[in-house]
Design an enzyme around this catalytic site. Sequence first.
Site, PDB file in Angstrom:
ATOM      1  N   TYR A  98     -10.181  -7.569  -8.921  1.00  0.00           N
ATOM      2  CA  TYR A  98     -11.246  -6.582  -9.043  1.00  0.00           C
ATOM      3  C   TYR A  98     -10.818  -5.237  -8.457  1.00  0.00           C
ATOM      4  O   TYR A  98     -11.247  -4.180  -8.923  1.00  0.00           O
ATOM      5  CB  TYR A  98     -12.522  -7.078  -8.373  1.00  0.00           C
ATOM      6  N   GLU A 140     -18.304 -16.512  -8.913  1.00  0.00           N
ATOM      7  CA  GLU A 140     -17.050 -17.190  -9.253  1.00  0.00           C
ATOM      8  C   GLU A 140     -16.560 -18.069  -8.110  1.00  0.00           C
ATOM      9  O   GLU A 140     -16.041 -19.169  -8.339  1.00  0.00           O
ATOM     10  CB  GLU A 140     -16.001 -16.143  -9.643  1.00  0.00           C
TER      11      GLU A 140
END
Length: 393
Positions: A98, A140
Site C-alpha cells: 500500500y 485483509e
Amino acid sequence: MLSEQSAVTVRATLPAVGAALGEITERFYAGMFAARPELLRDLFNRGNQAAGTQRQALAGSVAAFATHLLDHPDERPDAMLSRIAHKHASLGVTPDQYAVVHEHLFAAIAEVLGDAVTPEVAAAWDEVYWLMANALIAVEKRLYEERGGAAWRPWEVVERVAETADVVTFRVRPADGAPVRDFRPGQYVSVRVPLADGARQIRQYSLSGAPGPDLRQFSVKRVHEDGAPDGEVSGHLHARVRVGDVLEVSEAYGDLVLDADDDTPLVLASAGIGVTPMVAMLGHLAGAGHRAPVTVVHGDRSPADHALRTDHEAYAAKLPDATVRFWYERDAPAGAGTGYVDLADVPVAPGTRAYLCGPLPFMRTVREQLITKGVAPADVHYEVFGPDLWLAK
C-alpha cells in the site's frame, strides 16, 4: 471518519480529481510498473492492464470511497471494501504494498493536476487514501488469520473434464497431504501459473464444487474474444495442464456467499461462466434440503455452451420447491427461452434474496428487474469476474 478540514477540501476538489482519475490512474500504473516491473509480471493481471479495465476499476473505487466519506461521514462502505479485500487476499497482497501504491499514485496526481495540488489538497487526499488503505489492510489481516495465512499451496490435478468446447473443470487435491479448509459456496480461489516469458500470472476461479472431502473443483473458460488478446492463464490451463500436474492455488476467498436460512426464498441468476458459483450454491442447497422456493435462472449462447448444465439441472431437481428457467441465444430446446434472460413472467416470492454472476450488462438488467418485482436492493448480491466496473459506469 474524514476530518472536517479535509472534508471541505475533498468536497471542493472532488469534481476536478474525479474528472482526471482516468488519466491519473493511467500514469500511476505506468510509473509504478516502470519502477517495479515485478508487480506487473507476477501480481497484476496483464490482460486487464492492456485492456484498461483495472484502471477504470481503481478510478471508480477511489471516487466511490471519497463520495461515501462525504455523504455518509459516520459510515464505511463495508460492502465495497470487503469485495476488494477478498480479491487482494486471494492475491497475497501485503501491507507494505500500500505504501508503494501511495508513492506512485500521488506522484501521478501531482503530475496530472500540477499547481492545483496545494499542500492542503495533497493532505486531504492523503487522508482519503489512508482511510481506505488502512481499512483494507485490517480486513485483509483478518482474512489471512481466518485462512491460516497468505501462503500458496501445491494442488495436484486428479481429473480434468471438458464441460464445453471452451470450458474445462479441474478437480484437485492437496499435493502436500495437509488438511483442506472448508469454503463457502460462491467463493473463489486464485491459481498462479508460470508462463513462457518467466512471468507468474494469477487468476481467480470460482469453486464449482467439492466432489470429495479433500477435493475441490474449479471451471475455467478459455478467453479468446474477437478483437482481444487471448487469455494468458486460461489458455495455459487449457493447453498445458493435465492430470498429475501440480498447480499453485490459494485458499478460498470471496464475499458472494450464501447467507440465508431455510425459510428464505432465493434467486440464483447467472449467465455464461457466471454459472460456476451458482452451481456451488445450488449443490449446497440441495445437500441441505433447502425448503423455501429457489428460482434458478441462466442465460447462455446455446445449450452446447452451457457449462455444468447437468449439475445445474440435477441439483435443482433435488430441491422440494425449485423453478428452473434457461434462455439461449440460439438452438433453444423446448421449454427454454430464446434470447436474453427476461424475468417478466418469472414469479418472485416476497422476501427473496438474490445472487447474481455474469457479465455486467446482464447483472444490471436482472437487478433492475428484481427490484421492480419487489426485491430489496440490499438483498441483491453480485460477483464480478475481473475488475469490478460496476462503480465505474
